[in-house]
Write an enzyme that holds these catalytic residues in place. Sequence first.
Site, short mmCIF file in Angstrom:
data_model
loop_
_atom_site.label_atom_id
_atom_site.label_comp_id
_atom_site.label_asym_id
_atom_site.label_seq_id
_atom_site.Cartn_x
_atom_site.Cartn_y
_atom_site.Cartn_z
N HIS A 147 0.82 -1.22 0.00
CA HIS A 147 0.00 0.00 0.00
C HIS A 147 0.85 1.26 0.00
CE1 HIS A 147 -3.45 -2.49 0.54
NE2 HIS A 147 -3.09 -2.90 1.74
ZN ZN Z 1 -3.75 -7.36 2.80
#
Ligand code: ZN
Length: 371
Positions: A147
């Site tokens: 992320h």
């Molecule tokens: Zn994940």
Amino acid sequence: MMCNSSHGTQLYLEVPSSCLPIVYSPVYNITFMGLEKLHPFDSGKWGKVIHFLKEEKMISDGSIVEAREATEEDLLVVHTKRYLNRLKWSLVVATITEIPPLLCLPNFLVQRRVLRPLRTQTGGTIMAGKLAVDRGWAINVGGGFHHCSSDKGGGFCAYADITLAIKFLFERVEGISRATIIDLDAHQGNGHERDFLDDRRVFIMDVYNRYIYPGDGYAKRAIKRKVELDWGTEDDEYLQKVELHSEGALNEVRPDIIVYNAGTDILDGDPLGGLAISPQGIIKRDEIVFRAARRRGIPILMVTSGGYQKKTARIIADSIINLRRQGLIGGNEDGEVAEEAEECVGGVPLVMSSSDSSPSSVSTGPAPNTI
Ligand SMILES: [Zn+2]
């Protein structure tokens, strides 16, 4: 755009051939005055995987490669100075790692106890990238912070290790100019997707639960093979899709390296993933991806990414052992574990030991968090 301007790095040192290309350091584990208990997951995952692999005699103390911490210069290959400076604020780190109490800690403690482990896992992924090219495969027992992008962290991901590993290879290893990311964590890998949005050298396949974090529509434009799953997807449907699309992706473009983000938060009962894959399903999944890579002779780098239930470490270890049994990852020669591979750390002092004298960071001890 080639290597002339590359900085000196400690992450690309020669590793003796007696060492298995499995990368780990006890520093991976984050423990801090019980802080790890505030995070809703098994924080001992990485050390436990190593513990189980030792128990099964697949590895021994000296037979794997010890990860080194990525330096600021290493990180700047992808990250902006602005972003790295922002991590000097405890509030920022507390937000990224989703450990709110961190914001009450002075930043030097946050640096030492949280960011340093994450930087070491990041160094591990970069090292494993080179090892994968040299050996045909490599596994970083940590990493997979999918992320995080060059200028933004989130979802426990503070450094963009996947982007870094790929950019290091592009810049430093001759003949590596195309990469395929197979991201099978339950979440969309918006970090590397943002980083490689306009980079035609990188092919991204992403299989994730369409209803959960991060739902990053902008980043989705970078996905060449997007497989969006529904709540509660089970083994049969999942494995069929993984096989179909892994084969399809690799038939479409033949990369020089595959980065496999093997998140285990697809496991049934995971509080974040929302899927219902069995432990056997995860083991089979990893086998499918490795088989597709090995059959084509394409080097594969695996990182473990998200998944922090109590049973997760056991499943990851079982899967690595299965890959070995299937002949998809080799030992030395006939698969024997090196007895006396004392040089696996590369003969250079490791960053970890200097400031980390507390017993909390021992290899099999409890450790941290969520991706
Ligand atoms: Zn994940």
